[in-house]
Scaffold this active site. Structure first.
Site, mmCIF file in Angstrom:
data_model
loop_
_atom_site.group_PDB
_atom_site.id
_atom_site.type_symbol
_atom_site.label_atom_id
_atom_site.label_comp_id
_atom_site.label_asym_id
_atom_site.label_seq_id
_atom_site.Cartn_x
_atom_site.Cartn_y
_atom_site.Cartn_z
ATOM 1 N N GLU A 103 1.183 5.813 4.395
ATOM 2 C CA GLU A 103 1.248 6.910 3.427
ATOM 3 C C GLU A 103 2.451 6.768 2.491
ATOM 4 O OE1 GLU A 103 -1.390 8.763 3.396
ATOM 5 O OE2 GLU A 103 -0.602 9.729 1.608
ATOM 6 N N ASP A 153 -0.266 -17.097 -24.274
ATOM 7 C CA ASP A 153 -0.880 -16.016 -23.499
ATOM 8 C C ASP A 153 -0.707 -14.675 -24.206
ATOM 9 O OD1 ASP A 153 -1.774 -17.546 -21.413
ATOM 10 O OD2 ASP A 153 -0.100 -17.088 -20.082
ATOM 11 N N PRO A 171 3.492 3.432 -6.591
ATOM 12 C CA PRO A 171 2.788 4.033 -7.731
ATOM 13 C C PRO A 171 3.726 4.871 -8.607
ATOM 14 C CG PRO A 171 1.609 4.464 -5.676
ATOM 15 C CD PRO A 171 2.928 3.858 -5.302
ATOM 16 N N ARG A 185 4.455 -18.128 -13.612
ATOM 17 C CA ARG A 185 3.873 -18.773 -14.810
ATOM 18 C C ARG A 185 4.913 -19.040 -15.893
ATOM 19 N NH1 ARG A 185 -1.302 -18.793 -15.834
ATOM 20 N NH2 ARG A 185 -1.067 -18.598 -18.086
HETATM 21 C C1 LIG Z 1 -1.644 3.780 0.350
HETATM 22 S S1 LIG Z 1 -0.271 3.444 -0.634
HETATM 23 C C2 LIG Z 1 0.641 4.939 -0.573
HETATM 24 C C3 LIG Z 1 0.356 5.830 -1.720
HETATM 25 C C4 LIG Z 1 1.218 7.092 -1.754
HETATM 26 N N1 LIG Z 1 0.840 7.984 -0.705
HETATM 27 C C5 LIG Z 1 1.057 7.761 -3.106
HETATM 28 O O1 LIG Z 1 0.127 8.535 -3.256
HETATM 29 O O2 LIG Z 1 1.854 7.480 -4.010
HETATM 30 C C6 LIG Z 1 0.659 2.341 0.340
HETATM 31 C C7 LIG Z 1 1.593 1.422 -0.423
HETATM 32 O O3 LIG Z 1 0.844 0.643 -1.340
HETATM 33 C C8 LIG Z 1 1.673 0.290 -2.439
HETATM 34 N N2 LIG Z 1 1.004 0.704 -3.682
HETATM 35 C C9 LIG Z 1 -0.084 1.496 -3.787
HETATM 36 N N3 LIG Z 1 -0.443 1.645 -5.063
HETATM 37 C C10 LIG Z 1 0.432 0.938 -5.805
HETATM 38 C C11 LIG Z 1 0.598 0.700 -7.204
HETATM 39 N N4 LIG Z 1 -0.202 1.243 -8.113
HETATM 40 N N5 LIG Z 1 1.602 -0.095 -7.595
HETATM 41 C C12 LIG Z 1 2.439 -0.659 -6.694
HETATM 42 N N6 LIG Z 1 2.342 -0.472 -5.360
HETATM 43 C C13 LIG Z 1 1.356 0.317 -4.918
HETATM 44 C C14 LIG Z 1 3.013 0.980 -2.252
HETATM 45 O O4 LIG Z 1 3.935 0.063 -1.709
HETATM 46 C C15 LIG Z 1 2.661 2.086 -1.266
HETATM 47 O O5 LIG Z 1 3.776 2.469 -0.481
#
Ligand SMILES: C[S@@+](CC[C@H](N)C(=O)[O-])C[C@H]1O[C@@H](n2cnc3c(N)ncnc32)[C@H](O)[C@@H]1O
Length: 248
Positions: A120, A173, A93, A158
């Site tokens: 996490e 697209d 994120p 794609r």
């Molecule tokens: C439950 S999430 C962890 C979130 C983290 N504790 C935070 O608040 O930023 C677990 C994994 O999902 C993936 N993930 C979650 N949201 C994402 C997003 N918006 N974009 C890309 N990967 C995401 C990432 O690889 C992350 O390590």
């Protein structure tokens, strides 16, 4: 295009490799998806890939060592096949928000390794030592990197020449030409008292192209004025486009 994906849930990727446009591209060898499970690179019998966070708090953290050993295996596979390793990308994120432009950049790398986080977080020392870029799906949190990775891979696949069959095209697209796509219609001509715009029934190709361009401009201006600004800055709008936009 070669993808290597480090994931605790390799089975999930059959959604990408077995179905539709992406499944066909994999079958035809236009794209390959190589799956690497960090559990296969653990030295302990319990195949531990996560542990509690230093400092306390909820949730587990993915350990650096199994991930790093998996990355070494990916790089060895590249060497054996005389492939120059592309970037290593963590789904996160905190990363740059994915876009059509990034999809094109990834295609140009030729190969890329995705790291799918779970739990996490991923130990920061793994990120500092190995990760070249971090990509996000947007400002929300999902449970793992697998769905974001698959979405991004689909967007890249794609774009591979030949990946879309006859009658399908990435060229028109949304975002490809900097604008949103125009509205589409199919049979019947009248549905619930709503008719297809006359111009689309006339068979006049130039007029249809003009109508579609104008609808694209109109929609983009209304829904995503930021895209009109960047299209203008990137020289993607013609004199006729600008004239039309002034009438709106
Ligand atoms: C439950 S999430 C962890 C979130 C983290 N504790 C935070 O608040 O930023 C677990 C994994 O999902 C993936 N993930 C979650 N949201 C994402 C997003 N918006 N974009 C890309 N990967 C995401 C990432 O690889 C992350 O390590």
């Amino acid at each position: 295009m070669r993808f290597d994906v480090v994931t605790l849930f390799p089975e999930m990727f059959s959604a990408l490799t077995r179905w539709g446009v992406t499944g066909r591209a994999c079958e035809q060898g236009l794209s390959s998806v190589n799956l690497w499970n960090p559990r296969d690179y653990c030295s302990d019998p319990r195949k531990t890939v996560d542990d509690r966070a230093y400092g306390g708090g909820p949730g587990m953290v993915m350990m650096a060592k199994p991930l790093e050993d998996t990355i070494s295996a990916v790089k060895t596979a590249h060497q054996v096949q005389h492939i120059v390793s592309g970037p290593i990308c963590l789904l996160a994120p905190q990363g740059e928000v994915f876009s059509q432009k990034i999809a094109t950049d990834i295609l140009n790398y030729g190969n890329l390794t995705f790291i799918c986080g779970r739990y996490e977080a991923v130990d920061q020392r793994f990120i500092d030592r190995n990760v070249d870029l971090q990509l996000s799906m947007g400002d929300f949190v999902v449970s793992g990197g697998e769905l974001p990775a698959m979405t991004m891979m689909d967007a890249v696949i794609r774009l591979i020449p030949g990946a879309l069959g006859d009658g399908e095209s990435a060229v028109q697209d949304s975002f490809i030409n900097g604008l949103l796509d125009y509205p589409h219609y199919t049979r019947p001509e009248i549905y619930e008292n709503l008719s297809v715009p006359d111009v689309l029934l006339g068979g006049h190709h130039a007029k249809i192209a003009d109508w579609r361009r104008q609808k694209s401009l109109e929609l983009t201006l209304r829904l995503r004025p930021d895209l009109i600004k960047s299209a203008r800055a990137n020289g993607l709008l013609s004199k006729e486009d600008e004239q039309f936009l002034r009438t709106l």
